[in-house]
Design an enzyme around this catalytic site. Structure first.
Site, short mmCIF file in Angstrom:
data_model
loop_
_atom_site.label_atom_id
_atom_site.label_comp_id
_atom_site.label_asym_id
_atom_site.label_seq_id
_atom_site.Cartn_x
_atom_site.Cartn_y
_atom_site.Cartn_z
N GLU A 152 0.84 -1.20 0.00
CA GLU A 152 0.00 0.00 0.00
C GLU A 152 0.88 1.25 0.00
O GLU A 152 1.94 1.28 0.62
CB GLU A 152 -0.92 -0.01 1.23
N ASP A 154 0.15 5.41 0.55
CA ASP A 154 -0.96 6.24 1.03
C ASP A 154 -0.72 7.74 1.00
O ASP A 154 0.36 8.22 1.39
CB ASP A 154 -1.25 5.93 2.51
N GLU A 156 -3.14 10.42 3.04
CA GLU A 156 -4.30 10.57 3.91
C GLU A 156 -4.38 12.00 4.43
O GLU A 156 -3.40 12.49 5.02
CB GLU A 156 -4.25 9.60 5.09
N ASN A 170 2.24 7.04 3.94
CA ASN A 170 2.67 5.77 4.52
C ASN A 170 2.96 4.79 3.39
O ASN A 170 2.44 4.94 2.28
CB ASN A 170 1.61 5.20 5.47
N TRP A 243 -8.92 7.50 16.12
CA TRP A 243 -7.57 8.08 16.21
C TRP A 243 -7.45 9.49 15.63
O TRP A 243 -6.45 10.17 15.86
CB TRP A 243 -6.55 7.17 15.50
#
Length: 331
Positions: A152, A154, A156, A170, A243
């Protein structure tokens, strides 16, 4: 047909932008010296103690620049390469399908993904995140495989109640993540579309914001620590109250918009044999082994002033920085 592991060479140069304020003057002078090698125009904007110092676009004299960034940015309809995957009632097609909106409320979010698995490419999406106070809301653009031990890459966007605006990146390899690097954006990503790009080839993964390289993840030759699986492009909006903070639903619904649905990548024709793929267009991105000199300068400035968290320097998690961190520091 192309094999992902065939050695390739040469570089492609990306259209550049620069940022400056009083605190960054020395960095900017260094960048001007590098830029003197090219034909360019640079605009300065000094905003002392401001989180909104903007990176102004420059102009390079090489046709390759425009060719690379033009690829994957044609106005094509969403349905040509993408499908809605969930939250269909919260999905809206706009401008004849060249722009879409994902909505989040207390009932559902929404998401979409590419129809095909891709094995490397130059993946660009223009994104405008929710305007409302959006603490707890996460808007995403990323690549992911469907394997049990997945790869993956990322982007975000972590919702907030105003500046600063955080962007998290990430990289997962074979199901292992923990490689977060977070940036405080130098602009408000909710007021207009901005360009977010992932370059993924056999040499490196590079994250770009408005064509500025902010992160480089090198292939060190260990297949267990570099993304090699066929992946799909995905985008979502969802509530991450566990989170990212408690969502104030009275400020909803929260709406994110996306545009730029062309694909400049290598499409996997047989998922069971993902080492082989077919290019959708040109392959200039496949030959980029390193950042060029100007990109290195931009990269250093972006990280010096906007990098907020780096797993490579988090000694509470890694007493010894992972191997890829050593390469990154040398850039």
């Amino acid at each position: 047909m192309q094999n992902f592991y065939i050695p390739l060479k040469n570089n492609a140069i990306h259209k550049a932008s620069v940022t400056s304020n009083v605190e960054q003057y020395i960095d900017f002078v260094m960048l001007l010296k590098l830029r003197s090698m090219f034909s360019g125009l640079v605009k300065l904007k000094f905003e002392r103690e401001s989180m909104e110092s903007y990176l102004f676009s420059g102009f390079l004299g090489f046709a390759m620049v425009n060719m690379l960034f033009a690829s994957g940015r044609r106005l094509v309809p969403f349905s040509q390469y993408y499908n809605i995957t969930w939250g269909k009632s919260h999905f809206t097609s706009l401008d004849s399908g060249t722009r879409v909106q994902l909505k989040l409320d207390n009932r559902s979010g929404s998401g979409f993904e590419s129809k095909s698995h891709l094995l490397s490419g130059l993946f660009n999406m223009k994104v405008k995140i929710p305007e409302n106070k959006s603490q707890g809301v996460v808007t995403t653009f990323y690549l992911t495989s469907k394997e049990a031990h997945h790869d993956e890459i990322d982007f975000e966007f972590i919702g907030s109640n105003g500046p600063p605006f955080d962007l998290s990146t990430n990289v997962f390899t074979k199901g292992v993540g923990g490689r977060e690097q977070k940036f405080r954006l130098w602009f408000d990503p909710s007021t207009d579309f901005h360009s977010y790009t992932i370059l993924w080839n056999q040499y490196q993964v590079v994250f770009f914001v408005d064509d500025i390289p902010i992160r480089v993840f090198k292939n060190l030759g260990n297949k267990t620590s570099y993304p090699t699986q066929g992946m799909k492009v995905e985008a979502t909006i969802w509530a991450a109250e566990g989170w990212a903070g408690k969502v104030n639903w009275s400020k909803g619904p929260f709406k994110a918009q996306y545009q730029g649905f062309d694909l400049d990548a290598c499409i996997v024709s047989n998922v069971s044999n993902p080492r082989i793929c077919n290019y959708t267009g040109g392959d200039a991105w496949a030959r980029i082994q390193d950042l060029n000199a100007e990109q290195v300068a931009q990269y250093q400035i972006a990280r010096r002033h906007y990098l907020h968290y780096d797993y490579c320097t988090d000694k509470t998690r890694y007493a010894q920085p992972p191997p890829e961190c050593q390469v990154q520091i040398k850039i």
